[in-house]
Design a protein around this motif. Structure first.
Motif, short mmCIF file in Angstrom:
data_model
loop_
_atom_site.label_atom_id
_atom_site.label_comp_id
_atom_site.label_asym_id
_atom_site.label_seq_id
_atom_site.Cartn_x
_atom_site.Cartn_y
_atom_site.Cartn_z
N PRO A 224 -26.85 71.17 148.26
CA PRO A 224 -25.85 70.49 147.43
C PRO A 224 -26.00 68.97 147.50
CG PRO A 224 -24.85 71.31 149.46
CD PRO A 224 -26.25 71.83 149.44
N GLN B 9 -14.65 66.43 146.27
CA GLN B 9 -14.71 67.88 146.27
C GLN B 9 -13.97 68.47 145.07
OE1 GLN B 9 -13.47 69.49 150.06
NE2 GLN B 9 -14.84 68.17 151.23
N HIS C 238 -17.18 63.90 153.12
CA HIS C 238 -16.81 64.79 152.02
C HIS C 238 -15.36 64.54 151.63
CE1 HIS C 238 -20.55 67.01 152.73
NE2 HIS C 238 -20.25 66.98 154.01
N CYS D 82 -24.74 70.50 135.30
CA CYS D 82 -23.77 69.84 136.17
C CYS D 82 -23.83 68.32 136.01
CB CYS D 82 -24.03 70.21 137.63
SG CYS D 82 -23.64 71.93 138.04
N VAL E 241 -16.07 67.78 141.87
CA VAL E 241 -17.24 68.65 141.77
C VAL E 241 -16.82 70.07 141.41
CG1 VAL E 241 -19.13 69.70 143.08
CG2 VAL E 241 -18.66 67.26 143.32
N GLU E 242 -15.75 70.56 142.01
CA GLU E 242 -15.26 71.91 141.68
C GLU E 242 -14.80 71.99 140.24
OE1 GLU E 242 -12.28 72.76 144.54
OE2 GLU E 242 -13.69 72.94 146.24
N GLN F 293 -22.75 70.81 142.85
CA GLN F 293 -22.57 71.95 143.74
C GLN F 293 -23.73 72.93 143.55
OE1 GLN F 293 -19.41 75.41 143.57
NE2 GLN F 293 -18.45 73.60 144.47
N SER F 294 -24.22 73.48 144.63
CA SER F 294 -25.31 74.46 144.54
C SER F 294 -24.78 75.73 143.87
CB SER F 294 -25.86 74.78 145.92
OG SER F 294 -24.83 75.26 146.77
#
Length: 327
Positions: free
Chosen positions: A139, A196, A191, A165, A199-200, A144-145
């Motif tokens: 990642p 977070q 992080h 992405c 990205v989500e 995000q992976s």
């Protein structure tokens, strides 16, 4: 004196009817009057609208819209919603075929595991092979992976996931780039919650595009907007003498990406960090300029099949080697 009989009418005179309609004044009658007025002004349910036109004509009209416009139209009422959901593939294909000719070939969708023969799932997901592509699954701070149970993890599909992405994240920071506001930097190993969440949120949009052609077209619309804004920013920088894509006012107003088919600088370098956004002008992966043909050559959609077959052959060789060692 003679008695004279006088009739009752002659005695009272001629009667006049002076009765009038009483004016009713009450809250109930006032509410009834207003409801009646609304019923008079309300158009008939049988009045013509867009969906009353011939089917092919409706599709031709919707094909002229941007994907974001189609989403807005979908929220008008239940009838529009049902029609657009039912014809989503045709509408999206029609819009993409003239608005996003270039971008649709640069940003293809990764193949879902649901669309791969279940008998090959174990082959794709064996730990030994997953380790061989770990560099593409690590990642990044802004990407995000992918979930190997959701999409194919052949090299082609991993690169397609990453590119989608980037579209969403790059679009998110356009206002900062336009206004010259620095993008918040994240220290290595940190992080923060805001990143977070971002990205989500980006991944949620990409996942919608994996299953909805209209959402995929919406991503292409967003990236065309980001690309136009980026080219405009760099063109305004008189000190920047780098080669760039030629973009006219008519190109911008057309709402099409056809100007990106012209000769221009290669732009497939992956922005592995948000620092790269400052100098990123046109991120158009999966293509290269052919001097021989004098045009851009794109990675074909069949590249997934080639990579998939490579995985199958690789697993067979591994199993054959293990079998030989066992003997």
């Amino acid at each position: 004196m003679r008695n004279v009989e006088v009739s009752e009418d002659e005695e009272l005179g001629e009667l006049e009817d002076k009765t009038e309609i009483l004016t009713l004044r009450s809250k109930r009658t006032e509410r009834a009057r207003k409801k009646q007025a609304k019923r008079v002004k309300r158009p008939s349910c049988n009045s013509p609208d867009l969906l009353s036109l011939p089917y092919e004509l409706v599709l031709d009209i919707l094909a002229l819209l941007r994907p974001s416009d189609v989403f807005n139209l979908q929220r008008v009422n239940r009838t529009f919603h049902q029609f657009i959901v039912q014809e989503e593939h045709r509408i999206s294909r029609a819009i993409t075929s003239w608005r996003y000719v270039c971008l649709s070939k640069c940003f293809r969708l990764p193949v879902l595991m649901d669309d791969i023969d279940p008998s090959f799932h174990a082959v794709i997901q064996i730990p030994e092979r997953q380790k061989s592509v770990i560099i593409h699954k690590n990642p990044y701070q802004h990407i995000q992976s992918p979930n190997p149970a959701e999409i194919c993890t052949c090299l082609t599909c991993l690169l397609r996931w990453t590119a989608l992405c980037v579209i969403v994240d790059f679009a998110h920071w356009q206002r900062n780039l336009d206004n010259g506001e620095p993008i918040p930097m994240i220290q290595r190993g940190k992080h923060p919650t805001w990143n977070q969440s971002l990205v989500e949120s980006n991944v949620a949009v990409v996942r919608k595009a994996l299953r909805s052609p209209l959402w995929h077209a919406r991503l292409l619309e967003a990236h065309l907007d980001s690309t136009v804004r980026s080219i405009s920013r760099h063109a305004a920088n008189k000190g920047n003498k780098r080669r760039r894509f030629r973009m006219s006012k008519e190109d911008v107003e057309s709402g099409s990406d056809l100007f990106l088919e012209k000769s221009g600088p290669p732009s497939f370098d992956f922005p592995f960090h948000r620092d790269n956004y400052y100098m990123l002008e046109a991120y158009l992966p999966n293509r290269g300029w052919s001097a021989e043909n004098n045009r851009w050559m794109y990675v074909p959609a069949e590249q997934h099949d080639i990579d998939f077959q490579f995985i199958v052959n690789w697993v067979k060789r591994q199993q054959k080697t293990a079998s030989g060692q066992g003997n």
